[in-house]
Design an enzyme around this catalytic site. Structure first.
Site, PDB file in Angstrom:
ATOM      1  N   LYS A  54      -5.900  -1.706  -3.524  1.00  0.00           N
ATOM      2  CA  LYS A  54      -4.771  -1.922  -2.856  1.00  0.00           C
ATOM      3  C   LYS A  54      -4.005  -0.477  -2.485  1.00  0.00           C
ATOM      4  O   LYS A  54      -3.621  -0.522  -1.348  1.00  0.00           O
ATOM      5  CB  LYS A  54      -3.836  -2.686  -3.811  1.00  0.00           C
ATOM      6  CG  LYS A  54      -4.349  -4.190  -3.876  1.00  0.00           C
ATOM      7  CD  LYS A  54      -3.811  -4.903  -5.042  1.00  0.00           C
ATOM      8  CE  LYS A  54      -4.410  -6.160  -5.037  1.00  0.00           C
ATOM      9  NZ  LYS A  54      -4.020  -6.901  -6.153  1.00  0.00           N
ATOM     10  N   GLN A  98       0.267  -6.745 -11.076  1.00  0.00           N
ATOM     11  CA  GLN A  98      -1.120  -7.185 -11.006  1.00  0.00           C
ATOM     12  C   GLN A  98      -1.425  -8.387 -12.525  1.00  0.00           C
ATOM     13  O   GLN A  98      -0.802  -7.917 -13.421  1.00  0.00           O
ATOM     14  CB  GLN A  98      -2.221  -5.936 -11.228  1.00  0.00           C
ATOM     15  CG  GLN A  98      -3.592  -6.280 -11.256  1.00  0.00           C
ATOM     16  CD  GLN A  98      -4.070  -7.026  -9.999  1.00  0.00           C
ATOM     17  OE1 GLN A  98      -3.770  -6.351  -9.123  1.00  0.00           O
ATOM     18  NE2 GLN A  98      -4.978  -7.909  -9.999  1.00  0.00           N
ATOM     19  N   ASP A 121       3.086 -11.147  -2.950  1.00  0.00           N
ATOM     20  CA  ASP A 121       1.963 -12.280  -3.621  1.00  0.00           C
ATOM     21  C   ASP A 121       2.183 -13.587  -3.241  1.00  0.00           C
ATOM     22  O   ASP A 121       1.647 -14.413  -3.168  1.00  0.00           O
ATOM     23  CB  ASP A 121       1.865 -11.890  -4.907  1.00  0.00           C
ATOM     24  CG  ASP A 121       0.505 -11.287  -5.370  1.00  0.00           C
ATOM     25  OD1 ASP A 121      -0.372 -11.200  -4.427  1.00  0.00           O
ATOM     26  OD2 ASP A 121       0.409 -10.778  -6.615  1.00  0.00           O
TER      27      ASP A 121
END
Ligand code: NAD
Length: 296
Positions: A54, A98, A121
């Site tokens: 990422k 994460q 997200d």
């Protein structure tokens, strides 16, 4: 009839190119550089790989990447304090924590402490509600990538019968909402669904998000249907470790009209959509027009 292969790797490269162009314009015209903060707690090897990837792709499209690596023992209070700091940092337009988090941390509490406008997200309860009511939201990256590929292949999805196999908050449920938003007739199948083969056989679009290697055989697929395989399963075959999807690719490709391979299908689209969401969040934060085609 052999299916068309939907090339997620090439599509993701195209999306990253569009993001990079938009980032360059934001810098040149407005003097703004979008920034993505990624928070990793602990040392889960798969999470470390994702976070590295990422960060690398964020920099490659010209955005700022801020990585925060915290000890596995980090307290909830310390993690929430970091998120609060990032929520209030104007250089940070997207925040991603994460998952999974170590067991002592409350995932829902942590995700819901991210400012919804920076929740790239799309897991914050506000974004879930906005998506469910058809309002502008941050959309979870994997289902967004699937939707982009479906729209690109079909143009309009209106009136199509879609079956989503899997009802997770990360993939299955938001995928179903997005397909509904594009006027599909949507069925969500799951582990308790009666006669799954029969349900799948009725679908023009099948999205498989289960996590069971090759569980969907070709004879469940309606002739000419579009198959989006979200599953990523590591198995051993002929003494080698290989990645396979939730769909048996060879037999499904013999019946489908189009299909995504594993690897090289949905997988690469997820990070591309994270970058797209970050540039969208940055535009919204600055009252600027959003990039076209990069949101739901
Ligand atoms: P999950 O475990 O949270 O959910 C799996 C779902 O499958 C559940 O809702 C369950 O009801 C359903 N299910 C289980 N057994 C079933 C059965 N026999 N028949 C029908 N349904 C059944 O998983 P998830 O997080 O949604 O991920 C699903 C898969 O997608 C995994 O392989 C994961 O690795 C992959 N994934 C890929 C990406 C990507 O970037 N490509 C992103 C997220 C997840």
């Amino acid at each position: 009839m052999a299916a068309n292969i939907i090339d997620g790797k090439a599509f993701a490269a195209k999306v990253r190119g569009q993001v990079a162009e938009h980032v360059a314009r934001l810098k040149e015209v407005h003097g703004i550089t979008p920034g993505l903060a990624v928070v990793l707690v602990g040392e889960d090897p798969a999470s470390q790989v994702y976070v590295r990837s990422k960060g690398k792709q964020t920099v490659e499209v010209g955005m700022n990447s801020y990585e925060h690596k915290l000890d596995a023992e980090t307290s909830e209070a310390d993690l929430l304090a970091l998120i609060d700091q990032l929520n209030n940092d104007p250089a940070v337009h997207g925040i991603l924590v994460q998952l999974p988090l170590p067991k002592h941390l409350d995932e829902d509490l942590v995700i819901n402490s991210i400012a919804p406008a920076k929740d790239v997200d799309g897991f914050h309860i506000s974004n879930v509600g906005l998506l469910g009511t058809g309002q502008k939201s941050m959309v979870p990256c994997t289902p967004l990538g699937c939707l982009m590929m479906l729209r690109d292949y079909h143009g309009s999805l209106s009136g199509m019968d879609a079956v989503v196999i899997g009802r997770s908050n990360i993939v299955g449920k938001p995928m179903a909402q997005l397909l509904l938003g594009d006027s599909c007739t949507v069925t969500i199948a799951h582990s308790r669904t009666k006669d799954l083969p029969d349900v799948v056989r009725r679908a023009d679009i099948v999205v498989a998000a289960v996590g069971r290697p090759e569980m969907v055989p070709g004879d469940w697929i309606k002739e000419g249907a579009t198959v989006i395989d979200v599953g990523i399963n590591r198995i051993e075959r002929d003494g080698k470790n290989v990645l396979v999807g939730d769909v048996d690719f060879a037999s499904a490709a013999a019946r489908a009209g189009a299909i995504t391979p594993v690897p090289g299908g949905v997988g690469p689209m997820t990070i591309a959509c994270l970058l797209a969401n970050t540039v969208t969040a940055c535009c919204r934060a600055n009252g600027l027009a959003e990039p076209e085609g990069l949101t739901a």
